[in-house]
Motif scaffolding. Sequence first.
Motif, PDB file in Angstrom:
ATOM      1  N   PRO A 138      32.247  -7.989  13.763  1.00  0.00           N
ATOM      2  CA  PRO A 138      31.014  -8.652  13.326  1.00  0.00           C
ATOM      3  C   PRO A 138      29.993  -7.672  12.742  1.00  0.00           C
ATOM      4  CG  PRO A 138      31.026  -8.433  15.699  1.00  0.00           C
ATOM      5  CD  PRO A 138      32.366  -7.945  15.212  1.00  0.00           C
ATOM      6  N   TYR A 139      30.334  -6.402  12.661  1.00  0.00           N
ATOM      7  CA  TYR A 139      29.438  -5.387  12.108  1.00  0.00           C
ATOM      8  C   TYR A 139      30.112  -4.732  10.907  1.00  0.00           C
ATOM      9  CZ  TYR A 139      32.546  -2.640  15.080  1.00  0.00           C
ATOM     10  OH  TYR A 139      33.660  -2.101  15.689  1.00  0.00           O
ATOM     11  N   ALA A 140      29.321  -3.969  10.132  1.00  0.00           N
ATOM     12  CA  ALA A 140      29.862  -3.257   8.979  1.00  0.00           C
ATOM     13  C   ALA A 140      30.416  -1.899   9.397  1.00  0.00           C
ATOM     14  CB  ALA A 140      28.785  -3.090   7.913  1.00  0.00           C
ATOM     15  N   VAL A 141      29.579  -1.112  10.087  1.00  0.00           N
ATOM     16  CA  VAL A 141      29.974   0.207  10.560  1.00  0.00           C
ATOM     17  C   VAL A 141      29.260   0.457  11.888  1.00  0.00           C
ATOM     18  CG1 VAL A 141      29.970   2.699  10.075  1.00  0.00           C
ATOM     19  CG2 VAL A 141      30.198   1.082   8.189  1.00  0.00           C
ATOM     20  N   ALA A 142      29.985   1.000  12.858  1.00  0.00           N
ATOM     21  CA  ALA A 142      29.398   1.337  14.158  1.00  0.00           C
ATOM     22  C   ALA A 142      29.777   2.767  14.511  1.00  0.00           C
ATOM     23  CB  ALA A 142      29.906   0.384  15.234  1.00  0.00           C
ATOM     24  N   TYR A 143      28.832   3.479  15.149  1.00  0.00           N
ATOM     25  CA  TYR A 143      29.109   4.849  15.604  1.00  0.00           C
ATOM     26  C   TYR A 143      28.752   4.927  17.078  1.00  0.00           C
ATOM     27  CZ  TYR A 143      29.196   9.917  15.961  1.00  0.00           C
ATOM     28  OH  TYR A 143      29.488  11.197  16.333  1.00  0.00           O
ATOM     29  N   VAL A 144      29.783   5.033  17.908  1.00  0.00           N
ATOM     30  CA  VAL A 144      29.596   5.071  19.357  1.00  0.00           C
ATOM     31  C   VAL A 144      30.558   6.094  19.946  1.00  0.00           C
ATOM     32  CG1 VAL A 144      29.679   3.728  21.495  1.00  0.00           C
ATOM     33  CG2 VAL A 144      28.933   2.632  19.382  1.00  0.00           C
ATOM     34  N   VAL A 186      23.676  -8.765  17.597  1.00  0.00           N
ATOM     35  CA  VAL A 186      24.685  -8.387  16.611  1.00  0.00           C
ATOM     36  C   VAL A 186      23.988  -7.643  15.478  1.00  0.00           C
ATOM     37  CG1 VAL A 186      26.465  -9.215  15.056  1.00  0.00           C
ATOM     38  CG2 VAL A 186      26.085 -10.380  17.206  1.00  0.00           C
ATOM     39  N   ALA A 187      24.054  -6.322  15.517  1.00  0.00           N
ATOM     40  CA  ALA A 187      23.501  -5.482  14.451  1.00  0.00           C
ATOM     41  C   ALA A 187      24.625  -5.150  13.479  1.00  0.00           C
ATOM     42  CB  ALA A 187      22.906  -4.206  15.030  1.00  0.00           C
ATOM     43  N   LEU A 188      24.278  -4.981  12.216  1.00  0.00           N
ATOM     44  CA  LEU A 188      25.288  -4.649  11.216  1.00  0.00           C
ATOM     45  C   LEU A 188      25.746  -3.194  11.300  1.00  0.00           C
ATOM     46  CD1 LEU A 188      23.867  -6.590   8.154  1.00  0.00           C
ATOM     47  CD2 LEU A 188      25.936  -7.105   9.442  1.00  0.00           C
ATOM     48  N   PHE A 189      24.849  -2.308  11.788  1.00  0.00           N
ATOM     49  CA  PHE A 189      25.165  -0.888  11.877  1.00  0.00           C
ATOM     50  C   PHE A 189      24.711  -0.349  13.238  1.00  0.00           C
ATOM     51  CE2 PHE A 189      24.712  -1.965   7.426  1.00  0.00           C
ATOM     52  CZ  PHE A 189      25.828  -1.385   6.863  1.00  0.00           C
ATOM     53  N   PRO A 190      25.386  -0.742  14.316  1.00  0.00           N
ATOM     54  CA  PRO A 190      24.981  -0.262  15.648  1.00  0.00           C
ATOM     55  C   PRO A 190      25.422   1.185  15.886  1.00  0.00           C
ATOM     56  CG  PRO A 190      26.917  -1.667  15.822  1.00  0.00           C
ATOM     57  CD  PRO A 190      26.505  -1.683  14.377  1.00  0.00           C
ATOM     58  N   ILE A 191      24.520   1.958  16.504  1.00  0.00           N
ATOM     59  CA  ILE A 191      24.836   3.343  16.856  1.00  0.00           C
ATOM     60  C   ILE A 191      24.220   3.661  18.221  1.00  0.00           C
ATOM     61  CG2 ILE A 191      24.941   4.146  14.461  1.00  0.00           C
ATOM     62  CD1 ILE A 191      22.167   5.431  14.878  1.00  0.00           C
ATOM     63  N   ILE A 192      24.724   4.712  18.832  1.00  0.00           N
ATOM     64  CA  ILE A 192      24.101   5.243  20.046  1.00  0.00           C
ATOM     65  C   ILE A 192      23.162   6.353  19.590  1.00  0.00           C
ATOM     66  CG2 ILE A 192      24.464   6.553  22.177  1.00  0.00           C
ATOM     67  CD1 ILE A 192      25.425   3.780  22.555  1.00  0.00           C
ATOM     68  N   GLN A 193      21.887   6.208  19.912  1.00  0.00           N
ATOM     69  CA  GLN A 193      20.894   7.221  19.554  1.00  0.00           C
ATOM     70  C   GLN A 193      20.189   7.626  20.842  1.00  0.00           C
ATOM     71  OE1 GLN A 193      17.664   6.039  16.900  1.00  0.00           O
ATOM     72  NE2 GLN A 193      18.241   7.792  15.623  1.00  0.00           N
ATOM     73  N   GLY A 194      20.384   8.882  21.238  1.00  0.00           N
ATOM     74  CA  GLY A 194      19.915   9.281  22.562  1.00  0.00           C
ATOM     75  C   GLY A 194      20.780   8.543  23.571  1.00  0.00           C
TER      76      GLY A 194
END
Length: 196
Positions: free
Chosen positions: A163-169, A73-81
């Motif tokens: 459960p996160y603050a901001v996610a970019y997927v 559980v990350a607070l700011f999960p994103i897809i990178q690559g």
Amino acid sequence: MRRWVPGLLLSLSLLTTACGGAGTPVRPSLTARQALSSSPEVVEFESPAIRLELFRDIARQSEQEAGQSAQGVALFPIIQGNEFVAAPGFESRADLLQPPDAGSGLQFVFDARTGDRWPEDRRESLQGLSEREAAELVARTLLALWDIQPEGAVQVDRAAGAPYAVAYVDGILRINPAFLYLASAYGPASMAAGLQ
């Protein structure tokens, strides 16, 4: 008459301390993760000092998690690559409502794909902005910070209770509205409150 003066001073000292006066440390009743999983209204009605402390805690955690796998559980999960990672962190002094370059060139879509629409009513606890306006400023700031340059418009979804603050997927930015109330605790309004 001299007998009641020390008692009066002690009473005033206790009253000042009980009312959150000087010398009383700010202790949030919620943890940062509990605040994010709460309804935005619960977070909105916390005191500005508590919201600011929760925001600072999230900022510290963002720096600790940065670059790690976001499978937990990350607070700011994103897809990178092709990896699902925690986004780069930001300092606890960061004012997320002040985009560094106004997010030039970024376009956003706030139309709800699901039933959760962004409220347009202005809120004092969002520095006089609506949730939608605050979400746009935070989106511009974070995408610039994360060096994400999407080719088209970015869909911005309201993710209450996530459960996160901001996610970019996959070109979709999901913002937890509770986080907006925490992020808005920093800035001009919080500076004025800190001087009181």
